[in-house]
Design an enzyme around this catalytic site. Structure first.
Site, mmCIF file in Angstrom:
data_model
loop_
_atom_site.group_PDB
_atom_site.id
_atom_site.type_symbol
_atom_site.label_atom_id
_atom_site.label_comp_id
_atom_site.label_asym_id
_atom_site.label_seq_id
_atom_site.Cartn_x
_atom_site.Cartn_y
_atom_site.Cartn_z
ATOM 1 N N ASP A 123 31.122 -39.931 -59.280
ATOM 2 C CA ASP A 123 31.761 -39.568 -60.559
ATOM 3 C C ASP A 123 33.179 -39.051 -60.346
ATOM 4 O O ASP A 123 34.056 -39.287 -61.177
ATOM 5 C CB ASP A 123 30.896 -38.590 -61.399
ATOM 6 C CG ASP A 123 30.599 -37.257 -60.755
ATOM 7 O OD1 ASP A 123 30.852 -37.084 -59.532
ATOM 8 O OD2 ASP A 123 30.096 -36.361 -61.468
ATOM 9 N N ASP B 245 27.415 -34.314 -65.115
ATOM 10 C CA ASP B 245 26.326 -33.432 -65.533
ATOM 11 C C ASP B 245 26.437 -32.999 -67.005
ATOM 12 O O ASP B 245 25.448 -33.027 -67.745
ATOM 13 C CB ASP B 245 26.272 -32.185 -64.641
ATOM 14 C CG ASP B 245 26.144 -32.540 -63.171
ATOM 15 O OD1 ASP B 245 25.774 -33.690 -62.866
ATOM 16 O OD2 ASP B 245 26.424 -31.676 -62.320
ATOM 17 N N GLU C 28 25.456 -41.866 -57.189
ATOM 18 C CA GLU C 28 25.584 -40.508 -56.641
ATOM 19 C C GLU C 28 26.881 -40.360 -55.849
ATOM 20 O O GLU C 28 27.241 -41.241 -55.063
ATOM 21 C CB GLU C 28 24.386 -40.240 -55.718
ATOM 22 C CG GLU C 28 23.925 -38.814 -55.737
ATOM 23 C CD GLU C 28 23.361 -38.429 -57.104
ATOM 24 O OE1 GLU C 28 24.127 -37.883 -57.923
ATOM 25 O OE2 GLU C 28 22.178 -38.675 -57.347
ATOM 26 N N ALA D 243 17.534 -26.682 -57.971
ATOM 27 C CA ALA D 243 16.746 -27.877 -57.663
ATOM 28 C C ALA D 243 17.581 -29.144 -57.783
ATOM 29 O O ALA D 243 17.059 -30.251 -57.738
ATOM 30 C CB ALA D 243 15.534 -27.952 -58.592
ATOM 31 N N SER E 273 23.141 -25.420 -64.290
ATOM 32 C CA SER E 273 24.413 -24.819 -64.717
ATOM 33 C C SER E 273 25.009 -25.603 -65.887
ATOM 34 O O SER E 273 25.480 -25.007 -66.859
ATOM 35 C CB SER E 273 25.393 -24.720 -63.551
ATOM 36 O OG SER E 273 25.604 -25.977 -62.976
ATOM 37 N N GLU F 191 33.040 -24.944 -65.514
ATOM 38 C CA GLU F 191 32.455 -25.063 -64.173
ATOM 39 C C GLU F 191 33.548 -25.234 -63.108
ATOM 40 O O GLU F 191 33.536 -24.593 -62.063
ATOM 41 C CB GLU F 191 31.508 -26.270 -64.146
ATOM 42 C CG GLU F 191 30.933 -26.578 -62.793
ATOM 43 C CD GLU F 191 29.421 -26.433 -62.752
ATOM 44 O OE1 GLU F 191 28.781 -26.387 -63.807
ATOM 45 O OE2 GLU F 191 28.897 -26.358 -61.628
ATOM 46 N N TYR G 208 30.534 -30.457 -50.373
ATOM 47 C CA TYR G 208 30.884 -31.230 -51.575
ATOM 48 C C TYR G 208 32.406 -31.394 -51.657
ATOM 49 O O TYR G 208 32.922 -32.500 -51.845
ATOM 50 C CB TYR G 208 30.336 -30.517 -52.813
ATOM 51 C CG TYR G 208 30.496 -31.295 -54.104
ATOM 52 C CD1 TYR G 208 29.472 -32.108 -54.574
ATOM 53 C CD2 TYR G 208 31.676 -31.231 -54.847
ATOM 54 C CE1 TYR G 208 29.612 -32.827 -55.749
ATOM 55 C CE2 TYR G 208 31.831 -31.944 -56.024
ATOM 56 C CZ TYR G 208 30.795 -32.735 -56.477
ATOM 57 O OH TYR G 208 30.947 -33.450 -57.641
HETATM 58 C C1 GLA Z 1 26.777 -32.637 -58.405
HETATM 59 C C2 GLA Z 1 28.003 -32.636 -59.302
HETATM 60 C C3 GLA Z 1 28.181 -33.973 -60.030
HETATM 61 C C4 GLA Z 1 28.083 -35.153 -59.058
HETATM 62 C C5 GLA Z 1 26.842 -35.008 -58.164
HETATM 63 C C6 GLA Z 1 26.774 -36.072 -57.113
HETATM 64 O O1 GLA Z 1 25.620 -32.694 -59.191
HETATM 65 O O2 GLA Z 1 27.894 -31.618 -60.253
HETATM 66 O O3 GLA Z 1 29.407 -33.992 -60.720
HETATM 67 O O4 GLA Z 1 29.252 -35.273 -58.294
HETATM 68 O O5 GLA Z 1 26.807 -33.746 -57.514
HETATM 69 O O6 GLA Z 1 26.618 -37.324 -57.703
#
Ligand code: GLA
Length: 372
Positions: free
Chosen positions: A19, A151, A16, A102, A107, A139, A203
């Site tokens: 990426d 994702d 987590e 959630a 998306s 995105e 983020y």
């Molecule tokens: C979101 C982002 C992903 C990743 C996660 C954290 O879901 O869309 O690219 O960075 O957060 O792991």
């Protein structure tokens, strides 16, 4: 002609907030999916319908022109056009059972379903990797969310019964067996229903801090940083964030090798360690997630962690089949004691990535998750 594609949401098993630092991630596809049905129409308009609402925009729209949910569709059209594809007018019908907000990538599911269906309808022959890249561009650049590569690749490339190991440096992937049922295990997804508006700005802040930490070490990213190098970073904030990234990438390697030898029960402690690192060093958890994780562990779960971007959304819990009821009860009791609405708790198996759905089928079918 008409093309219909379904693309699932995802859960991240581990890896987590790494990426966007060229790290390793291990998501899998949910049995919840978004379906896009795409048909050419005369003119230069794209008409999108979803849940009784309609949105219209020109195929030539630019970032900023379309807002709300339709921006994800407009973003895919824009990214394809920007990549040199000539796009005619389109009719796009969207249906979905991916929970929104959630932390399960509704998306990415929408972007990938639209990208795959447009590719099919226009006979473009793009690879799933290329479609994932265009969906991510939608995105990042059209919608304006600076997310990493996980994702969309998870939604496009996952396979049933497996997690997808993605090396975010070169975007190579490998299917990793995740047969929970034969090991007598269940993976619960706990949707806390918490949504904290912080996610967007926090983020971007975490991303910048990691970039600063990598720059302080003279590295292009934290992917190859060692724990010893990180311990020497002068700025305490950068040091803690980098500690998370480096330890999390190491946990993904450990979990992958445990799953490779078919012992999924052995990954629990790594999931919990991931949560602690996200909570304490990366500071992206929240009370609702922490309570769900602590309640699950106190009721005998093998491991638990927040999943996705954090600040709300969902947690995952690894538990022996016979412990599901105790864990579910403990989480709901802990929520009720605080006056919170019950969480949605569902046991899920790793499911199919993006796939074509027959246009003759009256309704797109997705597997029913075993609702508890
Ligand atoms: C979101 C982002 C992903 C990743 C996660 C954290 O879901 O869309 O690219 O960075 O957060 O792991």
């Amino acid at each position: 002609m008409t093309a219909r594609w379904a693309a699932p949401g995802r859960v991240n098993l581990i890896g987590e907030h790494v990426d966007y630092q060229d790290g390793l991630v291990l998501p899998f596809a949910l049995p919840f999916a978004t379906t896009a049905t795409v048909t050419r129409r005369p003119g230069s308009e794209v008409v999108v319908t979803s849940r009784g609402e309609a949105a219209r925009f020109d195929v030539d729209s630019e970032p900023g022109d379309v807002e709300g949910w339709a921006a994800y569709v407009a973003g895919v059209v824009w990214a394809m056009r920007d990549a040199g594809v000539s796009i005619p007018g389109l009719q796009v019908e969207v249906t979905s059972d991916v929970p929104v907000g959630a932390g399960l990538s509704s998306s990415a599911a929408l972007e990938c379903a639209v990208a795959a269906a447009v590719d099919d309808e226009l006979d473009l022959g793009m690879t799933p990797q290329r479609l994932a890249a265009l969906a991510r561009r939608a995105e990042n650049t059209y919608v304006g969310a600076p997310t990493g590569a996980m994702d969309q690749l998870a939604s496009m490339l996952s396979t049933p019964g497996h997690a997808l190991l993605i090396d975010c440096r070169d975007l190579s992937t490998r299917a990793i067996p995740l047969d929970l049922a034969s090991a007598g295990l269940r993976l619960l997804v706990v949707d806390t229903h918490a949504t904290h508006a912080l996610l967007g700005s926090e983020y971007a802040d975490r991303r910048r801090t990691c970039e600063g930490a990598a720059a302080a070490l003279g590295l292009p990213s934290l992917r190859d940083a060692t724990a010893a190098q990180v311990a020497g970073i002068a700025d305490a904030g950068q040091r803690r964030r980098a500690q998370h990234v480096v330890s999390e990438i190491a946990r993904v390697r450990e979990v992958t090798s445990i799953l490779d030898v078919g012992r999924p029960a052995g990954i629990g402690a790594f999931l919990t360690a991931s949560h602690e690192s996200l909570r304490d060093d990366f500071e992206v958890s929240c009370e609702e997630l922490d309570v769900a994780v602590e309640a699950a562990l106190s009721a005998g779960a093998l491991g638990a962690r927040m999943t996705g971007g954090g600040f709300g959304g969902s947690a995952i819990v690894l538990v022996r089949a016979e412990g599901v009821v105790a864990v579910t009860d403990r989480v709901q009791t802990s929520y009720a004691r605080r006056g919170w609405d019950p969480a949605d708790i569902v046991a899920l198996q790793p499911s199919q990535g993006a796939h074509r759905v027959s246009c003759r089928a009256p309704r797109p079918q997705v597997d029913d998750p075993a609702l508890i």
